[in-house]
Design an enzyme around this catalytic site. Structure first.
Site, short mmCIF file in Angstrom:
data_model
loop_
_atom_site.label_atom_id
_atom_site.label_comp_id
_atom_site.label_asym_id
_atom_site.label_seq_id
_atom_site.Cartn_x
_atom_site.Cartn_y
_atom_site.Cartn_z
N GLY A 134 36.01 1.62 -6.42
CA GLY A 134 36.83 1.29 -5.45
C GLY A 134 35.49 1.46 -4.01
O GLY A 134 35.33 2.31 -3.20
N ARG A 157 46.31 -0.14 -2.35
CA ARG A 157 47.32 0.23 -1.85
C ARG A 157 47.88 -1.19 -2.86
O ARG A 157 47.50 -2.39 -2.20
CB ARG A 157 47.73 0.72 -0.96
N CYS A 188 50.16 6.94 7.66
CA CYS A 188 48.77 7.37 8.50
C CYS A 188 48.63 8.69 8.99
O CYS A 188 47.98 9.22 8.85
CB CYS A 188 49.36 6.37 9.39
N GLY A 226 55.08 9.89 10.82
CA GLY A 226 54.27 9.56 11.23
C GLY A 226 53.82 8.24 9.44
O GLY A 226 52.87 7.56 9.92
N HIS A 233 24.94 -1.78 32.27
CA HIS A 233 23.56 -1.04 31.88
C HIS A 233 23.37 0.62 32.09
O HIS A 233 23.25 0.62 33.51
CB HIS A 233 22.15 -2.29 32.00
N GLY A 281 35.64 0.16 -1.24
CA GLY A 281 36.18 -0.26 0.13
C GLY A 281 36.35 -0.03 1.24
O GLY A 281 35.73 1.51 1.23
#
Length: 462
Positions: free
Chosen positions: A176, A269, A43, A40, A441, A178
């Site tokens: 940072g 990264r 992530c 994996g 709706h 981000g």
């Protein structure tokens, strides 16, 4: 003979494991090499999945504290941080074990250890040598570091350390503004931490729509975030239980300092290619350390390919997955393709931020004549009923053809709503197509339809 394969993939993150499964589906004999104990990549182990588990848990806690009373629900919520971290680990385990199952199901051979390219058609893993027709580099990315700031994963942490803190810090400083910094900052802000975000640029979320970023910053400030924009971090001094950050204006000026319990370094990264033997193999990299590939993911060496964070493009798990599928299909003699113009990006905060396609700034820079339609969630019936009215949907369409060029959302479940726009854009759809599609709706997705209507100046509810 046992170690001879059609394709060998180094790395089993989202790009690598998806590439392996698709290649096996197409009849290729596939091997993967993984140095972690579990598959994996970043992530599933120390990135997307654990952070989303903590975001979900902390959001429910914050909702119970702040929203329940408004709805007539009486509750006095508290949290057990150790159990919350256990909940996070359950999410990791469930996903990584799922990949083990998929590899067995698709007869993918797994080699444990650090893979190294030992020449054309050869990969070594410890004392073993794998012979293979094709090699795929899918080793992902690593944390970017700041000069003079030593990450110890205790007081000064990367995203990995921030996902494994022993307790909620009283004051978390984030370097940072981000996606990673704002998501992890949100987790700890909801759990009671004071959060200060330091960013070199004069805005948050670099690269995303400026209108969205400006409004989203205001929302985060209402949640308690403090921002120090246009600021450069020049040093960090650790004491026994504190870290003192030295700051100065990005444009130059008087220095100052802030004190925090924990500092999160979230400045991006970088491609991870260490120890792969790329130089010896003759694989070229660019000046940012990314593996150079052509439009079919082929490197400068025949038979060696690369996908995901190690090559150009956004460092996103789903981008790597699509590249993995495309490359597997190419290796099987088919025509794999990735549409880089329609790759969604999401910030999983509350509210969420999501985008696909071009920003207004990009369209202006490219000289594209466009129209914008904007609709506030404040005017959406479901958002009002749910008390989630912060934010808006913005649709950008070509002024002549009406083709949708970009969609930007800040608001509830933006990360889900954005895919309606992505599908539309894959088929070259127009704002009119979206506006004339019947939406149930009351739903939040009606805001997307209304924004499309607003492109032509005919939104109904605003």
């Amino acid at each position: 003979m046992a170690n001879q394969f059609d394709v060998t993939i180094i790395g089993t993150g989202p790009g690598g494991y998806v590439c392996a499964i698709r290649a096996a589906q197409l009849g290729l004999k596939v091997a993967v090499v993984e140095k972690r104990e579990s598959h994996g990549g970043t992530c599933l182990n120390v990135g997307c999945i654990p952070s989303k588990a903590l975001l979900h848990a902390s959001e429910l806690y914050a909702e119970a504290r702040h929203s329940f009373p408004k709805m007539g629900i009486k509750a006095e919520p508290s949290f057990d941080f150790t159990k919350m971290m256990g909940f996070k680990q359950e999410a990791i385990d469930g996903n990584t074990k799922g990949i083990d199952f998929l590899f067995k199901k698709n007869k993918v051979a797994v080699f444990r250890g650090t893979g190294r390219i030992a020449g054309r058609g050869k990969v070594t893993v410890g004392s073993e040598t794998i012979e293979t027709k094709s090699i795929v580099i899918a080793t992902g990315s690593d944390v970017a570091r700041l000069k003079g700031i030593d990450i110890d994963e205790d007081r000064i942490v990367s995203s990995t350390g921030a996902l494994a803190l022993k307790q909620v810090p009283a004051h978390l400083a984030v370097i940072g503004a981000g996606v990673i910094g704002l998501e992890l900052g949100s987790v700890y802000a909801r759990l009671g931490a004071k959060v200060t975000v330091v960013e070199y640029l004069d805005r948050i979320l670099p690269g995303m729509d400026a209108d969205v970023a400006k409004n989203f910053q205001r929302m985060l400030q209402k949640q308690g975030f403090a921002f120090r924009l246009s600021s450069r971090v020049t040093g960090a001094v650790k004491a026994k239980d504190k870290v003192t950050l030295s700051l100065e204006p990005a444009a130059g000026g008087a220095a100052e300092s802030i004190e925090a319990d924990v500092v999160l370094v979230a400045v991006g990264r970088v491609p991870f290619t260490e120890g792969l033997g790329l130089e010896e193999a003759g694989v070229k990299r660019d000046n940012r350390g990314r593996v150079e590939v052509d439009d079919h993911f082929a490197t400068s060496v025949p038979g060696i390919y690369a996908i995901g964070d190690v090559i150009r493009g956004p460092m996103l798990a789903h981008k790597a997955e699509d590249e993995g599928v495309a490359l597997a299909e190419i290796l099987a003699g088919q025509a794999g393709h990735v549409n880089y113009g329609v790759i969604p990006g999401v910030v999983y905060t509350a509210p969420e931020v999501a985008a696909v396609g071009k920003t207004e700034e990009e369209l202006k820079a490219e000289g594209v004549d466009y129209k914008a339609g904007k609709f506030l969630f404040l005017a959406n019936g479901r958002a009002k009923a749910n008390q989630t009215t912060d934010g808006f949907v913005k649709v950008l369409a070509d002024a002549k053809t009406d083709r949708v060029l970009g969609v930007h959302i800040v608001g509830p479940v933006a990360g889900e709503l954005i895919h309606e726009a992505a599908v539309l854009m894959e088929f070259g759809g127009s704002a009119e197509d979206l506006a004339r599609t019947c939406h149930a709706h009351p739903t939040l997705s009606e805001a997307v339809k209304e924004a499309a209507l607003a492109v032509a100046g005919r939104a109904i509810h605003s």
